[in-house]
Every structure is written in C-alpha cells, then in structure tokens.
Design a protein around this motif. Structure first.
Motif, PDB file in Angstrom:
ATOM      1  N   LYS A 141      18.989  14.643  30.979  1.00 51.56           N
ATOM      2  CA  LYS A 141      19.587  15.489  32.212  1.00 51.56           C
ATOM      3  C   LYS A 141      19.568  14.767  33.260  1.00 51.56           C
ATOM      4  CE  LYS A 141      18.394  20.211  30.292  1.00 51.56           C
ATOM      5  NZ  LYS A 141      17.443  20.846  29.804  1.00 51.56           N
ATOM      6  N   ARG A 201      20.654  16.380  26.652  1.00 52.68           N
ATOM      7  CA  ARG A 201      22.233  16.699  26.735  1.00 52.68           C
ATOM      8  C   ARG A 201      22.798  16.512  25.176  1.00 52.68           C
ATOM      9  NH1 ARG A 201      24.820  15.718  31.799  1.00 52.68           N
ATOM     10  NH2 ARG A 201      23.160  15.116  33.612  1.00 52.68           N
ATOM     11  N   GLU A 216      26.649  12.022  35.555  1.00 52.33           N
ATOM     12  CA  GLU A 216      28.092  12.643  34.990  1.00 52.33           C
ATOM     13  C   GLU A 216      29.132  11.735  35.579  1.00 52.33           C
ATOM     14  OE1 GLU A 216      26.768  16.607  36.173  1.00 52.33           O
ATOM     15  OE2 GLU A 216      25.626  17.018  34.526  1.00 52.33           O
ATOM     16  N   LYS A 248      21.636  14.028  38.603  1.00 50.34           N
ATOM     17  CA  LYS A 248      22.535  14.322  37.357  1.00 50.34           C
ATOM     18  C   LYS A 248      24.011  14.138  37.607  1.00 50.34           C
ATOM     19  CE  LYS A 248      22.214  19.565  37.773  1.00 50.34           C
ATOM     20  NZ  LYS A 248      21.039  19.661  38.613  1.00 50.34           N
ATOM     21  N   GLU A 249      24.411  14.553  39.029  1.00 51.42           N
ATOM     22  CA  GLU A 249      25.850  14.300  39.274  1.00 51.42           C
ATOM     23  C   GLU A 249      26.037  12.826  39.219  1.00 51.42           C
ATOM     24  OE1 GLU A 249      23.572  15.410  41.487  1.00 51.42           O
ATOM     25  OE2 GLU A 249      23.883  17.689  41.069  1.00 51.42           O
ATOM     26  N   GLU A 298      31.440  16.211  31.774  1.00 52.39           N
ATOM     27  CA  GLU A 298      31.198  17.352  32.556  1.00 52.39           C
ATOM     28  C   GLU A 298      29.767  17.788  32.607  1.00 52.39           C
ATOM     29  OE1 GLU A 298      33.880  18.927  33.723  1.00 52.39           O
ATOM     30  OE2 GLU A 298      35.406  17.885  32.866  1.00 52.39           O
ATOM     31  N   GLU A 299      29.463  18.750  33.630  1.00 53.37           N
ATOM     32  CA  GLU A 299      28.231  19.307  33.929  1.00 53.37           C
ATOM     33  C   GLU A 299      27.293  19.292  32.557  1.00 53.37           C
ATOM     34  OE1 GLU A 299      27.870  22.339  36.372  1.00 53.37           O
ATOM     35  OE2 GLU A 299      25.453  22.509  36.273  1.00 53.37           O
TER      36      GLU A 299
END
Lengths: 430, 93
Positions: free
Chosen positions: A230, A68, A197, A193-194, A203-204
């Motif tokens: 990620k 990321r 975040e 990943k959600e 943000e994504e």
C-alpha cells in the motif's frame, strides 16, 4: 500433562491452515508458536495466492489485512546497467476473484491466527518445542521449553518452517545443505502511495511485481524481487547459499547491489527504509522432500520443502499441505487409527494435488541449475547484448546485423553449449 | 544506509542468554581458512577477532534465518532458536 487431539508446531501459513481444518473437524487443537503471537517471527517476499487462501478461509479478502491485488507481473534480466523486461498485465486481477495480493506476514498471520482462534484453536505463544514425546515407538505429544511443558497429542503436525530441527530429530528429514537453501535479504521501503502508483503505472490500490534475474544476483542461482505494498515497496534478493559462500558475497551487499541498478534505483528513489529482514527459502525441490509422515506425525509447508521457486509459489503450497494434514489428522483420530498407514493418506492427497505434482514436474530443475552455474551469468548478458545490437540504429544493414548477433551469441557460448542448455532447460522446466 | 543502521530498525526482545555457541574455537582458528560465517550472515553476527583469535558472536542482532548453521563448513556453529518470546520480533515480516 494436558492432552490434545492435534498439536501443531509453528504458527505460519502451513501450521495455521492445519489448525483451522483440524479444529473445524471438531478436534481439540493447539498451535505452539515461538513468537509472542503468530506472525512476529515470519518472513516472506510478500505474495499470497488467492485460491489456496480461499480454500482455508473462504472470501478472506473481504476482511484480511492485504496490501495490493497484483495486476501485473514483470520479469527483468539485468546485465550491468542494461536490462530487458517483459510483463503481463490484466486489470481484471484487481477485482474478485483475484489471483494474488502483496501482504505482510506479521499482519496477515495475526489475522489468520485470529480466524483459527474463532474456530476453537488454542494458541500457546512464546514457546519452543524441543522434541517429540514418545511412548515406545509411538509419538504421543511434544516437549516444550517451558517448565512442566509436556503436552500430549494423538497427532503432531510439524510446521516449524524451513529450519527443520524437530523433523530432523524425528528422523523424518535430513539437515539442510548449502545447495538446498537460498539465503534472502529484504527491505521494506516506505513511499507515498501516489508515487508507487505513478512509478508502476497502477490505478489506485492496484499492485505489481517484478522478478529480476542475472546481475540482480551477480549471476548466482537466485532472483531479486520488487513488490508493491500500500505505502511501501518490498525489495529483496535471494540466492542459493553454496554459490553465495563460493563467491564471497554478503546478503546485504547483494541487496545494495540490486538497489543501485539504474532502473531499480529510480523506482525506490526518496523512499525510507522501514525494516531489514532475512530468511531462508527451502530450494531442495522434489528430490529433497523429507519423509512426510510416520505414526502420529505429518510434516507440512517449508519443513516439507514444499516450494516452487520458479513460479514464486510457496505460501500456497504451505497452506494446502496444512489444510490437508489437518483434515487427515481429524479423520484418523475419529477412526481411532493414527498409524503410519493412516497418516499416509496425507501424502496420497498431496500427490493428487498440484503441490507434489508441481514439485515432481520440476524435479530436474535443481540439478540442472547446479550443473549449469553459468546460466544466469551468460544468458542475461547475451540477451542484453543482442537487444542492444538489434535496436541500435547505426546504418548497419539489418541482415548483416542479425549475422553479427548470431556470431556474438556463439562467442559468448558455443553452439554445442547453447544446444545443451536449451535441451537441459526443456527437460527441467517443461 | 549501512548495515548497522538497518539493524537499528529491527525490533528485538533480547535475551540475556546467547542462543548461539561456537562448538570449538580451535576449529575456527586452525582449520577454517575462509570463515564464511563472517560473510553469509545477513546481520553480520559473526566477526573474526584478531586479538583474541576467535569468532566473536553478536547474538543480539541475530535475525534467526539459520544461514550460519547450514553454511559453516565444519558444522561448528551451535545455532538454536532463542528461548520462547525472545529474539527478533518483526514489524512487517
């Protein structure tokens, strides 16, 4: 005996950068790597800086395996269950030209090695270098652990990592001491990943980092870190080996201690441990930088102690040192002069770059922290107490409360002590 | 998760030969009170064997960081990298 222009010992960020720049300058270049391919023996916390990497492989972010882009960096100070946190966020860091990415060394170094191979570099994996080869006083190659494993070279670049066996044998470096390395344990913890975040307000695709001081290392000189990948989080903690020994800690216990802190626990909750890793970080600073060159030899990356831990920079120093060494090797070989004097161009160029300028700038830091082992014990506690007193609404008038805070501060550390600490910090860090 | 379980997650290509040697077991027995190697190794490779009065070395679980070599106060640990191709093989790094 097979002969090369340049032999590089070690396929990490420094070695591979050296290989790429030497091969691009037309040198017959080989990297000798002890793992089954570059990457599988390599560990770092996980932050790769864009600028330095771009200088080795332009626009690498379009292809390289990255996790990321880092858009936020937080710093925390822990004291028991309490914490103070500050951070800087700029979503612009999530787009080109970027500042840094989280990465995994295994994936990234494999890719970097492939770029080296594309540039013409030969990689010999699963091979240990045992010593340099000499003809008289001149270095003429390396001896490997393989049968009939001598390889000839005009220039050897030592990029063996923090464990500086070959550099010591060559008389360039001294054996490492418990004061000059940090032992680090790290885990990779899988999370959807959600969740990552949401927990880090991203943000994504965006990433964040947290460095944690104070009780994260039980007050020892060192730092805890949390980096978002990620679909996982890298969490680790490292401290100078000497206090580690003195305080009877084990690296795994220190990591478990960090993971159990209320704030940290919640970030990791429900995650699944995927890997447990450890690594040494060279923390000797400017005064412990070894001799960087001799006839036919240059020393780069961690082996050269090129680490700026205050700014969490290491891989970028490694890559720039490697790149310069590769270029200097090529120039010297083309000019037919690989004398110590010719190799010294490498050191001159390092001194002209941020690499040795930054190390020189922080040259008093190691001693400062060594002489003041209380810093990361006293101040995180003091600041947390002060914050709590200031923010607790219990009817005490604020003027009185501020006086109480100052009194509390001097109870934790004498007035003279605080002044000395501030002066020392100013001298060491600014 | 216990350390032993964490180490199960690590991928190794174990050599039959140990890459770690204690130079002189008498130093561990008579001179070294503290035995820091039993704590500072992140993989707990070193353990004091009370029956045999020596440090037992579980080289198979070595994560190859080098801490023991630097941390042994008597320089009594001969720690080298495993032979080429052997030892730890990280999945992530």
């Amino acid at each position: 005996m097979e002969n090369f222009d340049v032999i590089i010992i070690g396929g990490g960020p420094a070695g591979l950068s050296a290989a790429i720049s030497a091969a691009q300058a037309g040198m017959k270049t080989v990297v000798i790597e002890r793992g089954d391919y570059p990457g599988t023996k390599n560990v770092m916390g996980g932050i790769l800086y864009t600028k330095a990497t771009d200088m080795v492989v332009p626009e690498f972010w379009k292809e390289a395996p990255l996790e990321r882009p880092i858009i936020e960096q937080r710093i925390a100070m822990l004291s028991g269950d309490e914490s103070i946190m500050a951070g800087y966020r700029d979503p612009a860091w999530g787009t080109e030209p970027y500042n840094a990415h989280s990465i995994f060394r295994v994936k990234f170094d494999r890719w970097l090695a492939q770029q080296a191979e594309k540039a013409g570099v030969m990689i010999i994996p699963e091979t240990i270098v045992e010593d340099l080869l000499y003809k008289g006083d001149d270095v003429v190659g390396v001896r490997t652990g393989r049968a009939e494993g001598d390889l000839g070279a005009k220039v050897v670049i030592i990029a063996e990592g923090v464990n500086n066996f070959i550099a010591v044998k060559a008389g360039l470096a001294k054996p490492l001491r418990p004061e000059s390395v940090a032992v680090t344990a790290k885990e990779v913890i899988a999370l959807p990943k959600e969740k990552i975040e949401d927990r880090f307000c991203l943000e994504e695709g965006q990433g964040a980092t947290i460095e944690l001081y104070g009780d994260s290392t039980a007050g020892m000189m060192g730092v805890g870190f949390i980096y978002t990948n990620k679909e996982s989080i890298s969490i680790g903690v490292g401290a100078i080996l000497q206090p580690f020994i003195r305080n009877n800690w084990t690296p795994n216990d220190l990591l478990e201690n960090l993971k159990s802190k209320p704030y940290v626990k919640r970030l990791l909750q429900g995650g699944e441990i995927k890997e447990y890793l450890s690594h040494l970080i060279p923390e000797g600073g400017y005064t412990q930088v070894p001799k960087l060159h001799r006839q036919g030899v240059m020393v780069v990356g961690d082996t050269a102690m090129l680490m700026n831990s205050l700014n969490r920079e290491g891989s970028n120093l490694a890559m720039i040192s490697g790149k310069i060494a590769g270029e200097v090797a090529a120039q010297a070989i083309k000019a037919g002069d690989v004398s110590d004097h010719a190799m010294s161009v490498y050191e001159t160029r390092l001194r002209d770059s941020f690499v040795l300028k930054d190390l020189h700038h922080y040259r008093h830091m190691g001693k400062f922290f060594e002489e003041k082992p209380h810093l990361l014990k006293v101040y995180p506690k003091l600041f947390n107490k002060a914050a709590k007193m200031y923010l607790t609404a219990d009817g005490t008038p604020k003027k009185e409360r501020q006086k109480e805070i100052i009194k509390m501060a001097f109870e934790n550390r004498s007035k003279g002590g605080i002044i000395k600490d501030i002066y020392g910090a100013w001298r060491a860090l600014l | 998760m216990k350390l032993d379980d964490k180490l199960y997650l690590v991928r190794f290509n174990t050599d039959k030969l140990s890459h770690i040697k204690i130079n002189d077991p008498n130093v561990c027995l008579h001179q070294c009170q503290d035995k820091p190697c039993t704590r500072i190794c992140p993989a707990h490779v070193y353990d004091w064997d009370e029956e045999e009065k020596r440090i037992a070395v579980g080289y198979e679980g070595c994560l190859e960081c080098g801490t023991c070599l630097i941390g042994c106060p008597f320089g009594n640990i001969d720690w080298k990298y495993p032979r080429g191709g052997f030892g730890v093989s990280w999945k992530n790094g």
